[in-house]
Design a protein around this motif. Structure first.
Motif, PDB file in Angstrom:
ATOM      1  N   GLY A  63       2.866 -30.403 129.405  1.00 24.62           N
ATOM      2  CA  GLY A  63       2.792 -29.102 128.734  1.00 24.62           C
ATOM      3  C   GLY A  63       3.030 -29.253 127.242  1.00 24.62           C
ATOM      4  N   ILE A  89       5.273 -24.496 123.255  1.00 19.29           N
ATOM      5  CA  ILE A  89       6.422 -24.432 122.344  1.00 19.29           C
ATOM      6  C   ILE A  89       7.512 -25.431 122.769  1.00 19.29           C
ATOM      7  CG2 ILE A  89       8.206 -22.928 121.372  1.00 19.29           C
ATOM      8  CD1 ILE A  89       5.349 -22.010 120.643  1.00 19.29           C
ATOM      9  N   ALA A  90       7.887 -25.387 124.048  1.00 18.64           N
ATOM     10  CA  ALA A  90       8.968 -26.258 124.516  1.00 18.64           C
ATOM     11  C   ALA A  90       8.544 -27.728 124.444  1.00 18.64           C
ATOM     12  CB  ALA A  90       9.359 -25.883 125.947  1.00 18.64           C
ATOM     13  N   GLU A 108      -1.355 -32.130 127.939  1.00 17.12           N
ATOM     14  CA  GLU A 108      -1.594 -30.685 127.812  1.00 17.12           C
ATOM     15  C   GLU A 108      -2.916 -30.343 128.512  1.00 17.12           C
ATOM     16  OE1 GLU A 108      -0.332 -27.679 126.743  1.00 17.12           O
ATOM     17  OE2 GLU A 108      -2.318 -26.889 127.258  1.00 17.12           O
ATOM     18  N   ARG A 109      -2.829 -29.396 129.416  1.00 17.59           N
ATOM     19  CA  ARG A 109      -3.989 -29.021 130.237  1.00 17.59           C
ATOM     20  C   ARG A 109      -5.175 -28.505 129.404  1.00 17.59           C
ATOM     21  NH1 ARG A 109      -2.695 -24.170 134.173  1.00 17.59           N
ATOM     22  NH2 ARG A 109      -2.380 -23.244 132.139  1.00 17.59           N
ATOM     23  N   TYR A 111      -1.017 -14.262 121.361  1.00 17.75           N
ATOM     24  CA  TYR A 111      -0.390 -12.946 121.188  1.00 17.75           C
ATOM     25  C   TYR A 111       0.705 -13.073 120.132  1.00 17.75           C
ATOM     26  CZ  TYR A 111       2.466 -15.513 124.553  1.00 17.75           C
ATOM     27  OH  TYR A 111       3.185 -16.496 125.168  1.00 17.75           O
ATOM     28  N   ILE A 118       4.451 -12.770 118.423  1.00 18.15           N
ATOM     29  CA  ILE A 118       5.845 -12.962 118.841  1.00 18.15           C
ATOM     30  C   ILE A 118       6.765 -12.605 117.668  1.00 18.15           C
ATOM     31  CG2 ILE A 118       5.456 -14.732 120.595  1.00 18.15           C
ATOM     32  CD1 ILE A 118       6.304 -16.810 118.401  1.00 18.15           C
ATOM     33  N   ASP A 119       7.975 -12.164 118.004  1.00 11.66           N
ATOM     34  CA  ASP A 119       9.015 -12.013 116.992  1.00 11.66           C
ATOM     35  C   ASP A 119       9.818 -13.299 117.008  1.00 11.66           C
ATOM     36  OD1 ASP A 119       8.873  -9.350 115.817  1.00 11.66           O
ATOM     37  OD2 ASP A 119       9.022  -8.701 117.896  1.00 11.66           O
ATOM     38  N   HIS A 176       1.713 -16.511 118.383  1.00 11.55           N
ATOM     39  CA  HIS A 176       2.240 -17.624 119.184  1.00 11.55           C
ATOM     40  C   HIS A 176       1.482 -18.919 118.864  1.00 11.55           C
ATOM     41  CE1 HIS A 176       2.620 -19.763 123.151  1.00 11.55           C
ATOM     42  NE2 HIS A 176       3.845 -19.284 123.094  1.00 11.55           N
ATOM     43  N   THR A 206      -3.533 -33.410 132.906  1.00 10.28           N
ATOM     44  CA  THR A 206      -2.411 -32.827 133.653  1.00 10.28           C
ATOM     45  C   THR A 206      -1.943 -33.792 134.729  1.00 10.28           C
ATOM     46  OG1 THR A 206      -1.662 -30.852 134.832  1.00 10.28           O
ATOM     47  CG2 THR A 206      -3.874 -31.640 135.368  1.00 10.28           C
ATOM     48  N   ASP A 246       5.630 -26.881 131.227  1.00 16.86           N
ATOM     49  CA  ASP A 246       4.313 -26.295 131.468  1.00 16.86           C
ATOM     50  C   ASP A 246       4.355 -24.817 131.822  1.00 16.86           C
ATOM     51  OD1 ASP A 246       5.579 -27.362 133.670  1.00 16.86           O
ATOM     52  OD2 ASP A 246       3.820 -28.270 134.576  1.00 16.86           O
ATOM     53  N   ARG A 251       3.301 -26.460 136.953  1.00 15.08           N
ATOM     54  CA  ARG A 251       2.798 -27.354 138.017  1.00 15.08           C
ATOM     55  C   ARG A 251       3.881 -28.381 138.362  1.00 15.08           C
ATOM     56  NH1 ARG A 251      -0.042 -28.429 142.096  1.00 15.08           N
ATOM     57  NH2 ARG A 251      -1.483 -30.186 142.121  1.00 15.08           N
ATOM     58  N   ASP A 271       9.980 -21.851 129.679  1.00 17.67           N
ATOM     59  CA  ASP A 271       9.638 -20.856 130.707  1.00 17.67           C
ATOM     60  C   ASP A 271       9.585 -21.475 132.106  1.00 17.67           C
ATOM     61  OD1 ASP A 271       9.482 -18.813 128.890  1.00 17.67           O
ATOM     62  OD2 ASP A 271       7.355 -18.383 129.191  1.00 17.67           O
ATOM     63  N   GLY A 281      12.124 -15.829 124.414  1.00 16.71           N
ATOM     64  CA  GLY A 281      11.537 -16.940 125.160  1.00 16.71           C
ATOM     65  C   GLY A 281      11.271 -18.154 124.292  1.00 16.71           C
ATOM     66  N   VAL A 282      10.753 -17.913 123.106  1.00 17.38           N
ATOM     67  CA  VAL A 282      10.450 -19.015 122.200  1.00 17.38           C
ATOM     68  C   VAL A 282      11.749 -19.677 121.746  1.00 17.38           C
ATOM     69  CG1 VAL A 282       9.635 -19.453 119.864  1.00 17.38           C
ATOM     70  CG2 VAL A 282       8.215 -18.167 121.441  1.00 17.38           C
TER      71      VAL A 282
HETATM   72  C1  LIG Z   1       2.708 -10.996 125.427  1.00 15.05           C
HETATM   73  C2  LIG Z   1       3.923 -11.870 125.204  1.00 15.05           C
HETATM   74  C3  LIG Z   1       4.768 -11.590 124.143  1.00 15.05           C
HETATM   75  C4  LIG Z   1       5.884 -12.394 123.908  1.00 15.05           C
HETATM   76  N1  LIG Z   1       6.686 -12.113 122.845  1.00 15.05           N
HETATM   77  C5  LIG Z   1       7.720 -12.918 122.566  1.00 15.05           C
HETATM   78  C6  LIG Z   1       8.544 -12.689 121.411  1.00 15.05           C
HETATM   79  O1  LIG Z   1       8.346 -11.716 120.686  1.00 15.05           O
HETATM   80  N2  LIG Z   1       9.543 -13.576 121.129  1.00 15.05           N
HETATM   81  C7  LIG Z   1       9.776 -14.651 121.948  1.00 15.05           C
HETATM   82  O2  LIG Z   1      10.688 -15.441 121.641  1.00 15.05           O
HETATM   83  N3  LIG Z   1       9.057 -14.877 123.064  1.00 15.05           N
HETATM   84  C8  LIG Z   1       8.037 -14.049 123.385  1.00 15.05           C
HETATM   85  N4  LIG Z   1       7.277 -14.287 124.505  1.00 15.05           N
HETATM   86  C9  LIG Z   1       7.660 -15.375 125.411  1.00 15.05           C
HETATM   87  C10 LIG Z   1       7.257 -16.745 124.873  1.00 15.05           C
HETATM   88  O3  LIG Z   1       5.891 -16.753 124.503  1.00 15.05           O
HETATM   89  C11 LIG Z   1       7.528 -17.817 125.935  1.00 15.05           C
HETATM   90  O4  LIG Z   1       8.841 -17.670 126.429  1.00 15.05           O
HETATM   91  C12 LIG Z   1       7.361 -19.216 125.327  1.00 15.05           C
HETATM   92  O5  LIG Z   1       6.031 -19.392 124.896  1.00 15.05           O
HETATM   93  C13 LIG Z   1       7.732 -20.287 126.339  1.00 15.05           C
HETATM   94  O6  LIG Z   1       7.354 -21.543 125.853  1.00 15.05           O
HETATM   95  P1  LIG Z   1       6.959 -22.711 126.864  1.00 15.05           P
HETATM   96  O7  LIG Z   1       6.594 -23.857 126.022  1.00 15.05           O
HETATM   97  O8  LIG Z   1       8.016 -22.850 127.894  1.00 15.05           O
HETATM   98  O9  LIG Z   1       5.686 -22.151 127.643  1.00 15.05           O
HETATM   99  P2  LIG Z   1       4.224 -21.902 127.065  1.00 15.05           P
HETATM  100  O10 LIG Z   1       4.283 -21.432 125.657  1.00 15.05           O
HETATM  101  O11 LIG Z   1       3.562 -21.024 128.079  1.00 15.05           O
HETATM  102  O12 LIG Z   1       3.554 -23.334 127.069  1.00 15.05           O
HETATM  103  C14 LIG Z   1       3.234 -24.020 128.260  1.00 15.05           C
HETATM  104  C15 LIG Z   1       2.165 -25.056 127.951  1.00 15.05           C
HETATM  105  O13 LIG Z   1       1.938 -25.836 129.111  1.00 15.05           O
HETATM  106  C16 LIG Z   1       0.534 -25.957 129.305  1.00 15.05           C
HETATM  107  N5  LIG Z   1       0.309 -26.162 130.730  1.00 15.05           N
HETATM  108  C17 LIG Z   1       0.400 -25.252 131.715  1.00 15.05           C
HETATM  109  N6  LIG Z   1       0.155 -25.824 132.888  1.00 15.05           N
HETATM  110  C18 LIG Z   1      -0.091 -27.128 132.655  1.00 15.05           C
HETATM  111  C19 LIG Z   1      -0.400 -28.232 133.478  1.00 15.05           C
HETATM  112  N7  LIG Z   1      -0.530 -28.119 134.806  1.00 15.05           N
HETATM  113  N8  LIG Z   1      -0.569 -29.446 132.884  1.00 15.05           N
HETATM  114  C20 LIG Z   1      -0.473 -29.602 131.522  1.00 15.05           C
HETATM  115  N9  LIG Z   1      -0.192 -28.569 130.704  1.00 15.05           N
HETATM  116  C21 LIG Z   1       0.008 -27.357 131.267  1.00 15.05           C
HETATM  117  C22 LIG Z   1      -0.056 -24.662 128.779  1.00 15.05           C
HETATM  118  O14 LIG Z   1      -1.434 -24.786 128.462  1.00 15.05           O
HETATM  119  C23 LIG Z   1       0.825 -24.444 127.557  1.00 15.05           C
HETATM  120  O15 LIG Z   1       0.311 -25.103 126.424  1.00 15.05           O
HETATM  121  C24 LIG Z   1       6.167 -13.494 124.772  1.00 15.05           C
HETATM  122  C25 LIG Z   1       5.317 -13.758 125.860  1.00 15.05           C
HETATM  123  C26 LIG Z   1       4.209 -12.950 126.077  1.00 15.05           C
HETATM  124  C27 LIG Z   1       3.303 -13.282 127.247  1.00 15.05           C
END
Ligand SMILES: Cc1cc2nc3c(=O)[nH]c(=O)nc-3n(C[C@H](O)[C@H](O)[C@H](O)COP(=O)(O)OP(=O)(O)OC[C@H]3O[C@@H](n4cnc5c(N)ncnc54)[C@H](O)[C@@H]3O)c2cc1C
Length: 394
Positions: free
Chosen positions: A7, A10-11, A30-31, A40, A42-43, A102, A124, A154, A159, A285, A297-298
């Motif tokens: 994945g 952000i994380a 990265e998928r 979308y 984000i704050d 984002h 993946t 991810d 997954r 997430d 979340g970010v």
């Molecule tokens: C509409 C909306 C508004 C939001 N507003 C805010 C906000 O204002 N402030 C805030 O802090 N947070 C906000 N969030 C939440 C925030 O976007 C998430 O908490 C944050 O992006 C989590 O980061 P992550 O890296 O864990 O997941 P993600 O950002 O979802 O990244 C996961 C990555 O893994 C990849 N992936 C998925 N499956 C696979 C796989 N099988 N193999 C390889 N790669 C894979 C995806 O393509 C993606 O690049 C919002 C979310 C939404 C939906």
């Protein structure tokens, strides 16, 4: 030590950065076929902003600040009944605040690592075997490979979590709402406002993207069931759910792109008893989704990545490192999930009476006197101790 990160969001990208700074070799799969498009708004504030500052990337983010001076809760004629101004938001957050897309943050994180870290797009994992001394993964395109550790970054529908911990249904807490979003042409001469219009069971939202002529439309609606809506069915679902809705909703729906391009997801939290098993850990997430209503979340995804990298460098062995990471992060995430749960219940009221109560509450709470309460709700302060000698400090 070699760590596979599944994945590149952000994380995952933040983890890759901090592992590299701490002398550990990350590989990211990265998928998506390339850096993600669309997305979308984000704050971005608090812990996330603090970590971005430690990475020295704030200057690259600031020019992309979304042009929003207030969040307005409008009636069908577009008149604001309640307004959260940037000035009040500054008093709530009492620190730097950047509304961003984002994808902007993802893009800048990618730039910060791509010269030093191997990122394999369009890749993946399909199977994971913990061999005790290493973790063996099958990759969709890259065959079978061994790493010291695997980290699932991810996202909400992870997954990695499914392969190692079990099916999503065991860990997902559906909050009774779905969200959808897509860009639309600005045919309104839109100002520097994020506007929310609500009717029982449904809400439409519009805000500027910072790109001339393009706005983002966001739709929130009550839904008894979670689960994925196939891409081809998304637009029909939106059109039937938002049929007859007032304000500019009909025009936003008329301007929708092809159904396949509509982002749609269920609003769900992920609650896992343990964030690691053997040589595999989860971050962001994947283990602690709080939903958009937490606006954290970010921040928690970046904090989890930062704390995990620090623990892997400083602890003797991954078992202790994973335990330290979970011990530091889980309570923070659980508290924010609890807050978000309360807030989510009132986000899209199901009845006219609920809507009136929401309007009154919005008018009451959006005042300076409630800034401390809102500050606690949104966790505006960084959870990290003040900087001393970060290895990545510029
Ligand atoms: C509409 C909306 C508004 C939001 N507003 C805010 C906000 O204002 N402030 C805030 O802090 N947070 C906000 N969030 C939440 C925030 O976007 C998430 O908490 C944050 O992006 C989590 O980061 P992550 O890296 O864990 O997941 P993600 O950002 O979802 O990244 C996961 C990555 O893994 C990849 N992936 C998925 N499956 C696979 C796989 N099988 N193999 C390889 N790669 C894979 C995806 O393509 C993606 O690049 C919002 C979310 C939404 C939906």
């Amino acid at each position: 030590m070699r760590v596979l990160i599944c994945g590149g969001g952000i994380a995952g990208l933040t983890l890759a950065y901090w592992l590299r700074r701490r002398g550990i070799e990350p590989v990211v799969v990265e998928r998506a076929p390339h850096g993600r498009l669309g997305g979308y708004g984000i704050d971005f504030f608090g812990t996330g902003h603090d970590i971005a500052a430690r990475m020295g990337i704030v200057d690259r983010l600031t020019p992309h600040r979304l042009p929003v001076d207030s969040v307005d809760f409008v009636d069908a004629s577009g008149r604001a009944g309640a307004r959260l101004t940037t000035a009040l938001l500054d008093k709530i957050i009492r620190g730097p605040h950047l509304p961003l897309m984002h994808t902007t943050l993802e893009g800048v994180l990618l730039e910060a690592i791509e010269a030093e870290v191997e990122v394999r797009f369009g890749e993946t994992i399909t199977a994971v075997r913990d061999l005790d001394t290493a973790v063996e993964v099958d990759l969709a395109r890259g065959g079978t490979q061994r790493f010291d550790l695997l980290v699932g970054a991810d996202g909400i529908h992870s997954r990695t979590r499914e392969l190692v911990f079990g099916p999503e249904a065991r860990f997902a807490r559906h909050l009774g709402c779905r969200l959808a979003s897509y860009p639309v042409t600005d045919r309104y001469g839109w100002g520097r406002v994020r506007a929310h219009y609500t009717e029982p069971g449904r809400q439409s939202v519009v805000y500027p993207t910072g790109e001339a002529g393009t706005l983002m439309a966001l739709f929130l609606f009550r839904s008894a069931h979670g689960g994925r809506v196939p891409r081809a069915e998304r637009l029909d679902l939106l059109r039937s759910t938002f049929h007859g809705m007032g304000w500019i909703t009909a025009s936003l729906l008329a301007d929708a792109p092809a159904s396949e391009s509509v982002f749609m997801d269920t609003m769900a939290q992920i609650v896992l008893p343990a964030w690691h098993r053997g040589r595999v850990a989860l971050v962001g997430d994947a283990c602690g989704c709080m939903t958009m209503v937490s606006a954290q979340g970010v921040s928690m995804a970046m904090a989890g990545a930062y704390v995990l990298a620090e623990a892997l460098e400083e602890e003797a062995g991954h078992v202790r490192a994973f335990a330290r990471y979970q011990g530091r992060m889980r309570a923070e995430v659980t508290r924010r999930q609890r807050n978000a749960l309360l807030f989510a219940r009132t986000l899209v009221p199901g009845t006219r009476a609920g809507l009136v109560a929401q309007g009154l509450a919005n008018r009451l709470i959006m005042r300076e006197a409630f800034a401390p309460l809102l500050r606690r709700q949104f966790g505006a302060r960084s959870i990290l101790p003040p900087r001393t000698a970060d290895p990545g400090k510029d």
